[in-house]
Design a protein around this motif. Structure first.
Motif, PDB file in Angstrom:
ATOM      1  N   ASP A  72     -17.007 -39.862 -40.619  1.00 52.83           N
ATOM      2  CA  ASP A  72     -17.079 -41.244 -40.105  1.00 52.83           C
ATOM      3  C   ASP A  72     -15.973 -41.516 -39.089  1.00 52.83           C
ATOM      4  O   ASP A  72     -16.182 -42.247 -38.118  1.00 52.83           O
ATOM      5  CB  ASP A  72     -16.979 -42.248 -41.260  1.00 52.83           C
ATOM      6  N   ASP A  73     -14.802 -40.916 -39.291  1.00 58.09           N
ATOM      7  CA  ASP A  73     -13.710 -41.088 -38.317  1.00 58.09           C
ATOM      8  C   ASP A  73     -14.093 -40.494 -36.959  1.00 58.09           C
ATOM      9  O   ASP A  73     -13.808 -41.078 -35.910  1.00 58.09           O
ATOM     10  CB  ASP A  73     -12.429 -40.406 -38.822  1.00 58.09           C
ATOM     11  N   VAL A  74     -14.724 -39.332 -36.997  1.00 56.95           N
ATOM     12  CA  VAL A  74     -15.156 -38.692 -35.752  1.00 56.95           C
ATOM     13  C   VAL A  74     -16.228 -39.543 -35.072  1.00 56.95           C
ATOM     14  O   VAL A  74     -16.201 -39.740 -33.849  1.00 56.95           O
ATOM     15  CB  VAL A  74     -15.672 -37.258 -36.030  1.00 56.95           C
ATOM     16  N   TYR A  75     -17.164 -40.068 -35.876  1.00 60.20           N
ATOM     17  CA  TYR A  75     -18.218 -40.948 -35.323  1.00 60.20           C
ATOM     18  C   TYR A  75     -17.597 -42.164 -34.647  1.00 60.20           C
ATOM     19  O   TYR A  75     -17.974 -42.517 -33.516  1.00 60.20           O
ATOM     20  CB  TYR A  75     -19.173 -41.392 -36.436  1.00 60.20           C
ATOM     21  N   ARG A  76     -16.630 -42.791 -35.296  1.00 63.68           N
ATOM     22  CA  ARG A  76     -16.016 -44.002 -34.720  1.00 63.68           C
ATOM     23  C   ARG A  76     -15.273 -43.694 -33.424  1.00 63.68           C
ATOM     24  O   ARG A  76     -15.326 -44.461 -32.462  1.00 63.68           O
ATOM     25  CB  ARG A  76     -15.061 -44.643 -35.745  1.00 63.68           C
ATOM     26  N   ILE A  93     -27.840 -35.079 -22.116  1.00 66.77           N
ATOM     27  CA  ILE A  93     -26.565 -34.670 -22.705  1.00 66.77           C
ATOM     28  C   ILE A  93     -26.754 -33.491 -23.656  1.00 66.77           C
ATOM     29  O   ILE A  93     -27.853 -33.235 -24.140  1.00 66.77           O
ATOM     30  CB  ILE A  93     -25.876 -35.819 -23.473  1.00 66.77           C
ATOM     31  N   ARG A  94     -25.656 -32.812 -23.890  1.00 64.16           N
ATOM     32  CA  ARG A  94     -25.574 -31.798 -24.937  1.00 64.16           C
ATOM     33  C   ARG A  94     -24.198 -31.933 -25.567  1.00 64.16           C
ATOM     34  O   ARG A  94     -23.204 -32.152 -24.865  1.00 64.16           O
ATOM     35  CB  ARG A  94     -25.750 -30.397 -24.354  1.00 64.16           C
ATOM     36  N   VAL A  95     -24.114 -31.793 -26.884  1.00 62.33           N
ATOM     37  CA  VAL A  95     -22.841 -31.868 -27.602  1.00 62.33           C
ATOM     38  C   VAL A  95     -22.564 -30.523 -28.261  1.00 62.33           C
ATOM     39  O   VAL A  95     -23.441 -29.943 -28.917  1.00 62.33           O
ATOM     40  CB  VAL A  95     -22.867 -32.983 -28.670  1.00 62.33           C
ATOM     41  N   ASP A  96     -21.358 -30.001 -28.064  1.00 65.22           N
ATOM     42  CA  ASP A  96     -20.914 -28.774 -28.731  1.00 65.22           C
ATOM     43  C   ASP A  96     -19.615 -29.059 -29.470  1.00 65.22           C
ATOM     44  O   ASP A  96     -18.761 -29.806 -28.971  1.00 65.22           O
ATOM     45  CB  ASP A  96     -20.685 -27.663 -27.710  1.00 65.22           C
ATOM     46  N   VAL A  97     -19.467 -28.459 -30.630  1.00 62.18           N
ATOM     47  CA  VAL A  97     -18.272 -28.670 -31.447  1.00 62.18           C
ATOM     48  C   VAL A  97     -17.669 -27.321 -31.816  1.00 62.18           C
ATOM     49  O   VAL A  97     -18.381 -26.402 -32.241  1.00 62.18           O
ATOM     50  CB  VAL A  97     -18.607 -29.457 -32.731  1.00 62.18           C
ATOM     51  N   PHE A 109     -23.478 -30.978 -38.641  1.00 63.36           N
ATOM     52  CA  PHE A 109     -23.544 -32.411 -38.970  1.00 63.36           C
ATOM     53  C   PHE A 109     -22.611 -33.210 -38.060  1.00 63.36           C
ATOM     54  O   PHE A 109     -22.966 -34.286 -37.575  1.00 63.36           O
ATOM     55  CB  PHE A 109     -23.170 -32.625 -40.437  1.00 63.36           C
ATOM     56  N   ILE A 110     -21.414 -32.673 -37.785  1.00 64.91           N
ATOM     57  CA  ILE A 110     -20.474 -33.346 -36.877  1.00 64.91           C
ATOM     58  C   ILE A 110     -21.081 -33.457 -35.474  1.00 64.91           C
ATOM     59  O   ILE A 110     -20.963 -34.492 -34.803  1.00 64.91           O
ATOM     60  CB  ILE A 110     -19.140 -32.577 -36.830  1.00 64.91           C
ATOM     61  N   THR A 111     -21.743 -32.383 -35.035  1.00 64.80           N
ATOM     62  CA  THR A 111     -22.403 -32.410 -33.720  1.00 64.80           C
ATOM     63  C   THR A 111     -23.425 -33.536 -33.669  1.00 64.80           C
ATOM     64  O   THR A 111     -23.493 -34.303 -32.694  1.00 64.80           O
ATOM     65  CB  THR A 111     -23.100 -31.054 -33.452  1.00 64.80           C
ATOM     66  N   LYS A 115     -23.375 -36.955 -31.287  1.00 65.13           N
ATOM     67  CA  LYS A 115     -24.537 -37.291 -30.455  1.00 65.13           C
ATOM     68  C   LYS A 115     -25.031 -38.706 -30.775  1.00 65.13           C
ATOM     69  O   LYS A 115     -25.312 -39.507 -29.872  1.00 65.13           O
ATOM     70  CB  LYS A 115     -25.657 -36.281 -30.673  1.00 65.13           C
ATOM     71  N   ASP A 116     -25.120 -39.025 -32.068  1.00 72.77           N
ATOM     72  CA  ASP A 116     -25.550 -40.374 -32.470  1.00 72.77           C
ATOM     73  C   ASP A 116     -24.607 -41.440 -31.935  1.00 72.77           C
ATOM     74  O   ASP A 116     -25.045 -42.503 -31.467  1.00 72.77           O
ATOM     75  CB  ASP A 116     -25.623 -40.476 -34.001  1.00 72.77           C
TER      76      ASP A 116
END
Length: 381
Positions: A72-76, A93-97, A109-111, A115-116
């Motif tokens: 949740d911290d990463v999402y915020r 877009i593309r997201v990489d972690v 899940f973090i990726t 993205k969300d």
């Protein structure tokens, strides 16, 4: 212009060479770590790093950083980052972690959460959201998780910088162009000094050496992701590009030599050099390293000899390596020979003592660059 923070990645072992490139581009506050260099600069520095660095793999723009303890911290953090300032809803877009010692269990899940968050921020600001394209996105977002901190980046490069924009034909186990450029610099080679790659494959060393000798900026014939960002300054970029192209020298024959025992490899190298407009600069022929003569009294030999998965078995290597050492001693007195290999037995099996061993990584494969100085007169006969 405001000062920004960036991170340039590179093959491990080449960090100091990358730092030299970044200094030449005008970067400040350099901090080298394994696999890259953090630096600061205004946007022209980022443009020049992408255009001119032969060593960088990507240049990432740091847009957010904060401590985290949960998903949740990463999402915020991602939600609070003003993505709509930098690109448009219609762009993909593309997201990489990537992570190092992160306590979070699932990078997938973090990726998804990042993205969300990006899409939620767009919905909040404009009522619509960008689409995801994992193959050819307009904008790449990169997250790095340390043990307690999350950093978000926007990629300014697009395709990896080792893709110079012209190589098509490849053979087994080609070196990345930026690793080849780094090896050339580590070897001490300078334009005008005879250079030979006697196992040239698809010609990566030859292509990089010719570009270096002709003063060609490695990024002068490709596009970059920063050109798709809203803050892109086309006039500034065009000026840098025109200056780079004006500094190029005309293509003429140079003391750059390549050969390979495989006709398929020679054809691939010819095609790549021709596609790059560099064919007149390089002298290329089919030939067996164990039989060819040195093309000059002295020079630099660089090569990526076969090892591991590139040959059928250890017996084949055990036969080849002593013959390689013998050929270097007999025919290349006066030359400095630099061989990159993941096989730590190489010096013992070629029966030569390296004057230098430099640890390098070819992708995830740990290698050594072995330098052998073939002293004139001492090994003949």
């Amino acid at each position: 212009m405001t000062m920004e923070r960036f991170f340039a990645s590179c093959p491990r072992g080449l960090e100091q060479l990358l730092a030299d490139d970044l200094l030449a581009a005008g970067a400040g506050q350099l901090e080298a770590i394994a696999g890259g260099v953090h630096f600061s600069g205004e946007w022209p520095v980022c443009y020049r790093a992408n255009l001119d660095s032969r060593i960088a793999t990507r240049v990432l723009w740091r847009v957010a950083r904060a401590p985290y303890a949960s998903e949740d911290d990463v999402y915020r953090l991602a939600l609070e980052t003003p993505w709509p300032l930098w690109f448009l809803t219609r762009q993909t877009i593309r997201v990489d972690v990537t992570a190092q010692k992160s306590p979070l269990r699932s990078l997938e899940f973090i990726t998804l959460r990042i993205k969300d968050a990006v899409c939620d921020r767009f919905r909040r600001d404009s009522g619509s959201r960008p689409s995801v394209d994992t193959r050819q996105p307009d904008v790449r977002i990169q997250a790095f998780l340390s043990q307690s901190e999350c950093t978000l980046y926007v990629d300014t490069s697009g395709a990896p910088l080792h893709q110079r924009g012209f190589r098509q034909k490849t053979v087994d186990a080609p070196l990345k162009e930026n690793l080849a450029a780094g090896i050339l610099r580590l070897s001490g080679w300078q334009p005008g000094v005879p250079l030979l790659d006697p196992m040239c494959g698809s010609g990566t060393f030859l292509l990089e050496a010719a570009q270096m000798a002709l003063g060609r900026a490695p990024g002068a014939r490709r596009e970059f992701a920063f050109q798709r960002l809203r803050q892109f300054q086309p006039e500034l970029w065009q000026g840098l590009l025109e200056r780079a192209r004006a500094a190029e020298r005309a293509v003429t024959e140079m003391a750059i030599f390549g050969s390979d025992i495989s006709p398929v490899a020679v054809r691939a190298a010819l095609a790549n050099l021709d596609r790059a407009g560099l064919l007149p600069a390089v002298r290329l022929a089919a030939g067996d390293l164990l039989e060819i003569e040195a093309p000059a009294a002295s020079g630099i030999l660089v090569s990526n000899p076969p090892y591991g998965e590139r040959v059928s078995d250890d017996d084949e290597l055990a036969r080849f390596y002593p013959l390689l050492g013998s050929a270097l001693k007999r025919r290349f007195a006066g030359w400095t020979c630099c061989l990159i290999s993941a096989d730590t037995r190489l010096p013992r099996m070629v029966r030569l003592t390296p004057s230098r061993r430099t640890p390098l990584f070819n992708g995830a494969l740990e290698c050594r660059l072995y330098e052998f100085r073939m002293v004139a007169g001492s090994n003949r006969g």
